[in-house]
Motif scaffolding. Structure first.
Motif, short mmCIF file in Angstrom:
data_model
loop_
_atom_site.label_atom_id
_atom_site.label_comp_id
_atom_site.label_asym_id
_atom_site.label_seq_id
_atom_site.Cartn_x
_atom_site.Cartn_y
_atom_site.Cartn_z
N LYS A 54 0.83 -1.21 0.00
CA LYS A 54 0.00 0.00 0.00
C LYS A 54 0.86 1.25 0.00
N ASP A 55 1.93 1.26 0.80
CA ASP A 55 2.82 2.41 0.85
C ASP A 55 3.51 2.65 -0.49
N VAL A 56 4.05 1.58 -1.07
CA VAL A 56 4.73 1.71 -2.36
C VAL A 56 3.75 2.13 -3.44
N LEU A 57 2.55 1.58 -3.41
CA LEU A 57 1.53 1.92 -4.40
C LEU A 57 1.17 3.40 -4.32
N GLU A 58 1.03 3.91 -3.12
CA GLU A 58 0.72 5.33 -2.96
C GLU A 58 1.84 6.21 -3.51
N GLN A 59 3.09 5.83 -3.23
CA GLN A 59 4.23 6.58 -3.75
C GLN A 59 4.24 6.58 -5.28
N ARG A 60 4.00 5.41 -5.86
CA ARG A 60 4.02 5.30 -7.33
C ARG A 60 2.88 6.10 -7.97
N ARG A 61 1.72 6.12 -7.32
CA ARG A 61 0.60 6.91 -7.85
C ARG A 61 0.94 8.39 -7.86
N ARG A 62 1.58 8.86 -6.78
CA ARG A 62 1.99 10.28 -6.73
C ARG A 62 3.03 10.56 -7.81
N ASP A 70 7.84 7.58 -19.53
CA ASP A 70 8.03 7.37 -18.10
C ASP A 70 6.70 7.18 -17.39
N ALA A 71 5.70 7.94 -17.80
CA ALA A 71 4.37 7.80 -17.20
C ALA A 71 3.79 6.42 -17.51
N SER A 72 4.02 5.92 -18.71
CA SER A 72 3.53 4.59 -19.08
C SER A 72 4.19 3.50 -18.25
N VAL A 73 5.48 3.64 -18.03
CA VAL A 73 6.22 2.65 -17.24
C VAL A 73 5.69 2.64 -15.80
N VAL A 74 5.50 3.81 -15.22
CA VAL A 74 5.00 3.89 -13.85
C VAL A 74 3.56 3.40 -13.78
N ALA A 75 2.75 3.71 -14.80
CA ALA A 75 1.36 3.24 -14.82
C ALA A 75 1.32 1.71 -14.83
N GLU A 76 2.21 1.09 -15.58
CA GLU A 76 2.26 -0.37 -15.61
C GLU A 76 2.67 -0.91 -14.23
N HIS A 77 3.63 -0.25 -13.61
CA HIS A 77 4.07 -0.66 -12.28
C HIS A 77 2.92 -0.53 -11.27
N VAL A 78 2.16 0.55 -11.36
CA VAL A 78 1.01 0.75 -10.48
C VAL A 78 0.00 -0.38 -10.67
N LEU A 79 -0.27 -0.73 -11.91
CA LEU A 79 -1.21 -1.81 -12.19
C LEU A 79 -0.74 -3.14 -11.58
N ARG A 80 0.55 -3.43 -11.72
CA ARG A 80 1.09 -4.66 -11.14
C ARG A 80 0.99 -4.65 -9.62
N GLU A 105 -1.21 -3.03 -7.86
CA GLU A 105 -2.62 -3.21 -7.52
C GLU A 105 -3.01 -4.69 -7.56
N CYS A 106 -2.50 -5.41 -8.55
CA CYS A 106 -2.78 -6.85 -8.65
C CYS A 106 -2.18 -7.61 -7.48
N VAL A 107 -0.95 -7.28 -7.11
CA VAL A 107 -0.30 -7.92 -5.97
C VAL A 107 -1.10 -7.64 -4.70
N THR A 126 -4.25 -9.70 -4.58
CA THR A 126 -3.93 -11.10 -4.31
C THR A 126 -3.64 -11.30 -2.82
N LEU A 127 -2.81 -10.42 -2.25
CA LEU A 127 -2.49 -10.53 -0.83
C LEU A 127 -3.73 -10.36 0.04
N GLU A 128 -4.59 -9.43 -0.33
CA GLU A 128 -5.83 -9.23 0.43
C GLU A 128 -6.72 -10.47 0.34
N TRP A 129 -6.77 -11.10 -0.83
CA TRP A 129 -7.57 -12.32 -0.99
C TRP A 129 -7.00 -13.43 -0.10
#
Length: 76
Positions: A14-22, A31-41, A43-45, A48-51
């Motif tokens: 959650k912390d890393v995801l928030e940083q990447r979104r900012r 660069d925005a596309s690369v970070v957007a892909e990282h954000v998507l990954r 979110e999937c992780v 999965t962890l929440e499940w």
């Protein structure tokens, strides 16, 4: 090395995801596309962890049954 709890892993993601979104909000182009892909990954992780967190009892019961039947686990 001791395994981290699922709760610690979720908090870290959650912390890393928030940083990447900012970071994504400040970037443009490739660069925005690369970070957007990282954000998507991330979110999937996180999903999965929440499940896994929400279904721990069922997963443990399933593993126990498989051990009793003598079947190997999917991970080996």
């Amino acid at each position: 090395m001791a395994e981290r709890s699922i709760y610690a892993q979720i908090d870290e993601i959650k912390d890393v995801l928030e940083q990447r979104r900012r970071e994504h909000l400040r970037l443009r182009g490739h660069d925005a596309s690369v970070v957007a892909e990282h954000v998507l990954r991330l979110e999937c992780v996180l999903k999965t962890l929440e499940w896994v967190r929400d279904n721990q009892d069922e997963l443990k019961a399933h593993a126990r049954i498989r051990r009793q039947e003598g079947k190997p686990s999917p991970t080996g």
